[in-house]
Design a protein around this motif. Sequence first.
Motif, PDB file in Angstrom:
ATOM      1  N   LEU A  25     -25.850 -19.853 -19.283  1.00  0.00           N
ATOM      2  CA  LEU A  25     -27.515 -19.779 -19.634  1.00  0.00           C
ATOM      3  C   LEU A  25     -28.357 -20.784 -19.410  1.00  0.00           C
ATOM      4  N   MET A  26     -27.751 -21.953 -19.498  1.00  0.00           N
ATOM      5  CA  MET A  26     -28.485 -23.255 -19.526  1.00  0.00           C
ATOM      6  C   MET A  26     -28.393 -23.924 -18.097  1.00  0.00           C
ATOM      7  N   GLU A  27     -27.207 -23.922 -17.530  1.00  0.00           N
ATOM      8  CA  GLU A  27     -26.958 -24.559 -16.202  1.00  0.00           C
ATOM      9  C   GLU A  27     -27.010 -23.814 -14.924  1.00  0.00           C
ATOM     10  N   ASP A  28     -26.208 -22.454 -15.174  1.00  0.00           N
ATOM     11  CA  ASP A  28     -25.748 -21.574 -13.891  1.00  0.00           C
ATOM     12  C   ASP A  28     -27.006 -20.733 -13.745  1.00  0.00           C
ATOM     13  N   ARG A  29     -27.540 -20.209 -14.871  1.00  0.00           N
ATOM     14  CA  ARG A  29     -28.660 -19.242 -14.961  1.00  0.00           C
ATOM     15  C   ARG A  29     -29.883 -19.538 -15.605  1.00  0.00           C
ATOM     16  N   PRO A  30     -30.658 -20.792 -15.507  1.00  0.00           N
ATOM     17  CA  PRO A  30     -31.803 -20.973 -16.048  1.00  0.00           C
ATOM     18  C   PRO A  30     -33.005 -20.035 -15.524  1.00  0.00           C
ATOM     19  N   ASP A  31     -32.705 -19.674 -14.556  1.00  0.00           N
ATOM     20  CA  ASP A  31     -33.826 -18.783 -13.864  1.00  0.00           C
ATOM     21  C   ASP A  31     -33.931 -17.539 -14.630  1.00  0.00           C
ATOM     22  N   VAL A  32     -33.002 -17.006 -15.582  1.00  0.00           N
ATOM     23  CA  VAL A  32     -32.905 -15.720 -16.169  1.00  0.00           C
ATOM     24  C   VAL A  32     -33.803 -16.087 -17.247  1.00  0.00           C
ATOM     25  N   GLN A  33     -34.973 -15.448 -17.491  1.00  0.00           N
ATOM     26  CA  GLN A  33     -36.016 -15.658 -18.547  1.00  0.00           C
ATOM     27  C   GLN A  33     -35.752 -15.144 -19.798  1.00  0.00           C
ATOM     28  N   ASN A  34     -35.771 -15.661 -20.803  1.00  0.00           N
ATOM     29  CA  ASN A  34     -35.718 -15.463 -22.245  1.00  0.00           C
ATOM     30  C   ASN A  34     -36.127 -14.031 -22.611  1.00  0.00           C
ATOM     31  N   ILE A  35     -37.361 -13.529 -22.201  1.00  0.00           N
ATOM     32  CA  ILE A  35     -37.845 -12.381 -22.484  1.00  0.00           C
ATOM     33  C   ILE A  35     -36.945 -11.327 -21.562  1.00  0.00           C
ATOM     34  N   ASP A  36     -36.390 -11.419 -20.540  1.00  0.00           N
ATOM     35  CA  ASP A  36     -35.829 -10.583 -19.786  1.00  0.00           C
ATOM     36  C   ASP A  36     -34.164 -10.363 -20.615  1.00  0.00           C
ATOM     37  N   LEU A  37     -33.796 -11.561 -21.203  1.00  0.00           N
ATOM     38  CA  LEU A  37     -32.518 -11.340 -22.092  1.00  0.00           C
ATOM     39  C   LEU A  37     -32.735 -10.580 -23.297  1.00  0.00           C
ATOM     40  N   MET A  38     -34.022 -11.005 -23.917  1.00  0.00           N
ATOM     41  CA  MET A  38     -34.269 -10.157 -25.194  1.00  0.00           C
ATOM     42  C   MET A  38     -34.537  -8.625 -24.855  1.00  0.00           C
ATOM     43  N   ASN A  39     -35.296  -8.454 -23.815  1.00  0.00           N
ATOM     44  CA  ASN A  39     -35.433  -6.920 -23.593  1.00  0.00           C
ATOM     45  C   ASN A  39     -34.263  -6.160 -23.146  1.00  0.00           C
ATOM     46  N   PHE A  72     -29.080 -26.648 -28.871  1.00  0.00           N
ATOM     47  CA  PHE A  72     -28.906 -25.553 -27.698  1.00  0.00           C
ATOM     48  C   PHE A  72     -29.251 -25.811 -26.558  1.00  0.00           C
ATOM     49  N   TYR A  73     -30.662 -26.099 -26.023  1.00  0.00           N
ATOM     50  CA  TYR A  73     -31.072 -26.387 -24.976  1.00  0.00           C
ATOM     51  C   TYR A  73     -30.788 -27.874 -24.086  1.00  0.00           C
ATOM     52  N   GLY A  74     -30.408 -28.636 -25.032  1.00  0.00           N
ATOM     53  CA  GLY A  74     -29.954 -30.202 -24.764  1.00  0.00           C
ATOM     54  C   GLY A  74     -31.358 -30.929 -24.239  1.00  0.00           C
ATOM     55  N   MET A  75     -32.508 -30.589 -24.955  1.00  0.00           N
ATOM     56  CA  MET A  75     -33.596 -31.199 -24.785  1.00  0.00           C
ATOM     57  C   MET A  75     -34.644 -30.656 -25.575  1.00  0.00           C
ATOM     58  N   PRO A  76     -35.666 -31.137 -25.556  1.00  0.00           N
ATOM     59  CA  PRO A  76     -36.797 -30.424 -26.466  1.00  0.00           C
ATOM     60  C   PRO A  76     -37.088 -29.194 -25.649  1.00  0.00           C
ATOM     61  N   TYR A  77     -37.371 -28.040 -26.785  1.00  0.00           N
ATOM     62  CA  TYR A  77     -37.379 -26.594 -25.967  1.00  0.00           C
ATOM     63  C   TYR A  77     -38.683 -26.784 -25.226  1.00  0.00           C
ATOM     64  N   ASP A  78     -39.905 -27.339 -25.596  1.00  0.00           N
ATOM     65  CA  ASP A  78     -41.196 -27.324 -24.944  1.00  0.00           C
ATOM     66  C   ASP A  78     -40.896 -27.882 -23.550  1.00  0.00           C
ATOM     67  N   ALA A  79     -40.049 -28.954 -23.457  1.00  0.00           N
ATOM     68  CA  ALA A  79     -39.609 -29.496 -21.964  1.00  0.00           C
ATOM     69  C   ALA A  79     -38.813 -28.238 -21.099  1.00  0.00           C
ATOM     70  N   TRP A  80     -37.807 -27.822 -21.656  1.00  0.00           N
ATOM     71  CA  TRP A  80     -37.047 -26.646 -20.961  1.00  0.00           C
ATOM     72  C   TRP A  80     -37.914 -25.750 -20.620  1.00  0.00           C
ATOM     73  N   ARG A  81     -38.922 -25.188 -21.520  1.00  0.00           N
ATOM     74  CA  ARG A  81     -39.626 -23.872 -21.016  1.00  0.00           C
ATOM     75  C   ARG A  81     -40.616 -24.358 -20.014  1.00  0.00           C
TER      76      ARG A  81
END
Length: 109
Positions: A25-39, A72-81
């Motif tokens: 989720l973090m390295e191979d597919r960061p393009d997949v949006q959290n909202i799509d995962l949740m939905n 989990f994100y390996g960095m501050p969430y706001d930076a990853w987002r």
Amino acid sequence: MPHDIDPQTRIELEAAAFRRLQKHLMEDRPDVQNIDLMNLAGFCRNCLSRWYQEAANERGIPMTKEEGREVFYGMPYDAWRAQNQTEASAEKQAAFEVAFKENVLKDKG
């Protein structure tokens, strides 16, 4: 359980599977949006980070929501987002509201 796996090995296998999911989720597919995962799946990266934080807290390890996300994100969430998330359409946001109520709020009820 298959093959008479001992409890410690089971824990290690589960941890390895979790790390692989995290990497995917973090390295191979960061393009997949959290909202799509949740939905689609009823959980997202934020859920995984919350479950991690809750597991730490249950074991007496103080950890805030933001600290769990940073682990989990390996960095501050706001930076990853800022680096990976895009603006969601109104349709996706509406679907998210339903998925959130059905999956996240029921966990807290």
